[in-house]
Design a protein around this motif. Structure first.
Motif, PDB file in Angstrom:
ATOM      1  N   GLU A  40       0.710  -1.216  -0.861  1.00 22.51           N
ATOM      2  CA  GLU A  40      -0.064  -0.108   0.574  1.00 22.51           C
ATOM      3  C   GLU A  40       0.749   1.321  -0.013  1.00 22.51           C
ATOM      4  N   ASN A  95       2.394   1.510  -3.334  1.00 24.73           N
ATOM      5  CA  ASN A  95       1.285   2.243  -4.418  1.00 24.73           C
ATOM      6  C   ASN A  95       0.906   4.017  -4.331  1.00 24.73           C
ATOM      7  N   SER A  96       0.748   4.395  -2.626  1.00 22.75           N
ATOM      8  CA  SER A  96       0.525   5.087  -3.142  1.00 22.75           C
ATOM      9  C   SER A  96       2.121   5.978  -2.902  1.00 22.75           C
ATOM     10  N   LYS A  97       3.428   6.112  -2.933  1.00 20.37           N
ATOM     11  CA  LYS A  97       4.489   6.738  -2.870  1.00 20.37           C
ATOM     12  C   LYS A  97       4.690   6.775  -4.422  1.00 20.37           C
ATOM     13  N   GLU A 147       2.699   9.606  -5.819  1.00 21.57           N
ATOM     14  CA  GLU A 147       3.324  10.736  -4.892  1.00 21.57           C
ATOM     15  C   GLU A 147       4.286  11.025  -5.647  1.00 21.57           C
ATOM     16  N   ASP A 149       7.393   4.622   5.935  1.00 17.44           N
ATOM     17  CA  ASP A 149       6.355   6.058   4.303  1.00 17.44           C
ATOM     18  C   ASP A 149       8.058   6.412   4.266  1.00 17.44           C
TER      19      ASP A 149
END
Lengths: 413, 225
Positions: A284, A287-289, A292, A322
């Motif tokens: 997850e 994916n978000s990184k 970004e 993160d």
């Protein structure tokens, strides 16, 4: 050599030598005692024989122990003691005898009195006394050896435990040293000295830590003032040369500030100041990184291939997860080539982030070191931070290169 | 617009207030906890800039006072700490935004304007620069009544330019505004150039003027002078 082993070895050596000395001494003492006893026996027997001759004129003869006979005056020879071998008829073999002979005058006649004692009996006696004695001694020694060993062990148990405690003591854990108190005075003294030292160390360490953190934060304020002034100066319509100098000064100050922030972050991770762990699905975060960083990927025309075979889960503070993924992805973009690729593979026990790129001189060992870099505009702290995050969260990071540069993260076994 | 700046570093206080005054804000200054309390109880402000690292009391505690006397003010926290805990507790207590030192004045202005828009303290929801109009509610750019399609980043960029018009903005400042912390990548300044060219092309195609001037390859200035 362990203290206990050493003590036990010493104990064993001294016990054995004492045992040998006692045995030898015992043998001689026993011998002397028996010798005396024999002398007395002989004197008593002689006296009895003389009395017998005096009163009745009988010459007692018991072969082989007693022999008496009349002798001529010229045969008078005094007392002699010799050792002889005689045939023992009852046992049919020659045996050693102690022979005492005395020639003397009784009622104007001359007699020779010979008294013999079997030495076999005496040796048997010595053995009969010595063997059980030695056996008893050995048993006593063995028992005392094992009891003292056990006793030593229990006495040293607390010491051993405290030693382990001291061994596992880490300043960065922020845990006080907890030594078990002992009822042995010397150990207790040692404990209190070490406890005090531990407290002092902890105190000094945390004050140093605090100082570093405060100092680092305080650095940001003067940097801010300088930056804001430079930014305003930039607006005042200067020539190209001056503006270039100002922008260069601004960028240097920013680098200083971000270096400072990275170092604060490293320190914080080391000091375990991120403690809100929860189960994080790394997929997850990746994916978000990826979303970004999409503009940067697009500008370098880098293709990202993400393959999720199984989800990789880690127990980690989400902020650290993160930063970890961010640093690895940024690294993969930064050291990539235009039209390059980033291959990400996630399995249940490990995940891999691989990127194309030019060769570098770094090995698995030094690539994670602080300030290892091959670009002037980086600090070489990103991977050091990534490694530190892994180390503090039961993860293991490794680097390998063949045609791609790969970073693999696994759970520490 | 009335701004209260609470900051213990006098130098910082002066630079910020000079800049904001130029940008037509009315600035009130407080350099410690006590003064800040006093000024908070006397006047009302639209925006409060609060440094939470005050020497005579944690600035976080001032938030309660702010909420008591200046309920309607937009609150931006400034901190030397990049500490997420401070950030979270500050935002939890009712701060609207959080800025980490060092920051840039152009960035501060953008944040203030964004906050004013969010609080609807701006008299209108549109920003106009000659024939360009930005509709902050619809997040669109309108040229001569014609709506221009922009990506989110392109919109953010043009808004940043219009708010900071007539100012030299370095590539680094623009990159930082658009990408926060992720921009310690020197070679990614290229993508700013790409975005910028897209915006220029879109504005020109709609018959607008390209107000973006390149300054010696170091930065850009949005100006009609």
């Amino acid at each position: 050599m362990k203290f206990l082993t050493k003590i036990n070895r010493r104990y064993l050596i001294s016990l054995t030598s004492i045992l040998i000395i006692i045995s030898i001494a015992g043998y001689f003492i026993l011998n002397i005692v028996l010798e005396n006893e024999l002398q007395e026996d002989i004197s008593e027997q002689e006296y009895a024989i003389i009395q017998e001759i005096k009163s009745s004129g009988n010459l007692p003869n018991i072969f082989p122990n007693i022999e008496t006979r009349r002798i001529a005056k010229k045969e008078l020879n005094g007392k002699t003691v010799t050792k002889i071998w005689l045939m023992d008829k009852s046992e049919g073999e020659t045996e050693p005898f102690m022979e005492y002979s005395n020639s003397l005058e009784i009622n104007h006649e001359y007699y020779l009195i010979i008294i013999r004692h079997s030495m076999v009996d005496r040796q048997d006696l010595i053995l009969a006394i010595a063997l059980p004695l030695i056996a008893l001694l050995i048993i006593a020694f063995i028992i005392s050896y094992f009891t003292s060993r056990k006793l030593n062990k229990s006495v040293w148990k607390d010491f051993e435990r405290n030693l382990n405690e001291i061994e596992s003591f880490r300043l960065s854990n922020n845990m006080p040293l907890e030594l078990k108190s002992s009822n042995i005075e010397e150990f207790e003294r040692l404990n209190s000295v070490i406890n005090k030292m531990g407290e002092k160390l902890n105190k000094e360490y945390s004050s140093l830590k605090e100082f570093t953190e405060n100092a680092s934060h305080e650095i940001q304020t003067p940097i801010s003032i300088a930056l804001l002034n430079l930014e305003e100066l930039l607006q005042s319509g200067l020539n190209e040369q001056s503006m270039k100098q100002i922008v260069s000064a601004i960028n240097s100050l920013k680098r200083l500030s971000s270096l400072n922030q990275s170092l604060i972050l490293l320190t914080k991770i080391e000091n375990k100041q991120f403690g809100q762990e929860s189960e994080i699905d790394i997929g997850e975060i990746i994916n978000s990184k990826k979303a970004e960083l999409l503009p940067m990927l697009e500008s370098k025309k880098i293709k990202v291939k993400l393959m999720v075979i199984n989800s990789f889960k880690a127990n980690i503070d989400p902020r650290l997860a993160d930063i970890l993924i961010g640093n690895l992805m940024l690294n993969a973009i930064k050291h990539n080539v235009s039209n390059g690729t980033i291959d990400i593979e996630i399995r249940a026990n490990e995940f891999k982030i691989c990127n194309s790129g030019n060769d570098n001189p770094f090995s698995n060992k030094d690539i994670f070191n602080r300030f290892t870099k091959n670009k002037a505009d980086s600090f070489g702290l990103g991977l050091a931070i990534a490694k530190k995050i892994c180390e503090t969260n039961k993860l293991e990071i490794g680097y390998s290169k063949n045609h791609l540069h790969c970073f693999v993260i696994k759970h520490t076994l | 617009m009335k701004v209260l700046i609470i900051e213990d570093e006098i130098e910082l206080l002066i630079v910020i207030s000079n800049y904001l005054t130029k940008e037509k804000y009315v600035c009130v200054l407080a350099e410690n906890f006590a003064k800040a309390r006093e000024k908070l109880s006397i006047y009302e402000y639209d925006i409060i800039l609060l440094d939470i690292g005050l020497p005579d009391g944690n600035g976080l505690k001032l938030i309660d006072t702010i909420k008591k006397y200046n309920h309607y003010a937009g609150l931006i926290i400034i901190s030397a700490k990049n500490s997420l805990d401070d950030k979270i507790s500050g935002l939890d207590k009712g701060a609207d935004d959080y800025m980490t030192k060092p920051f840039q004045l152009s960035e501060l202005n953008s944040r203030i304007r964004a906050l004013l828009r969010r609080r609807q303290l701006d008299s209108s929801n549109t920003l106009t620069f000659n024939e360009l109009t930005i509709d902050a509610l619809a997040k669109t750019l309108i040229i001569n009544g014609q709506e221009i399609k922009l990506t989110k980043k392109e919109y953010d960029m043009i808004l940043y330019f219009v708010i900071n018009k007539n100012r030299v903005l370095t590539k680094e400042a623009i990159a930082e505004h658009l990408w926060d912390d992720n921009i310690d990548l020197a070679d990614s300044y290229d993508f700013i150039y790409t975005h910028l060219n897209n915006i220029r092309r879109k504005i020109k195609n709609a018959g607008g003027t390209d107000y973006i001037t390149t300054i010696y390859g170091m930065g850009y200035k949005f100006t009609d002078q």
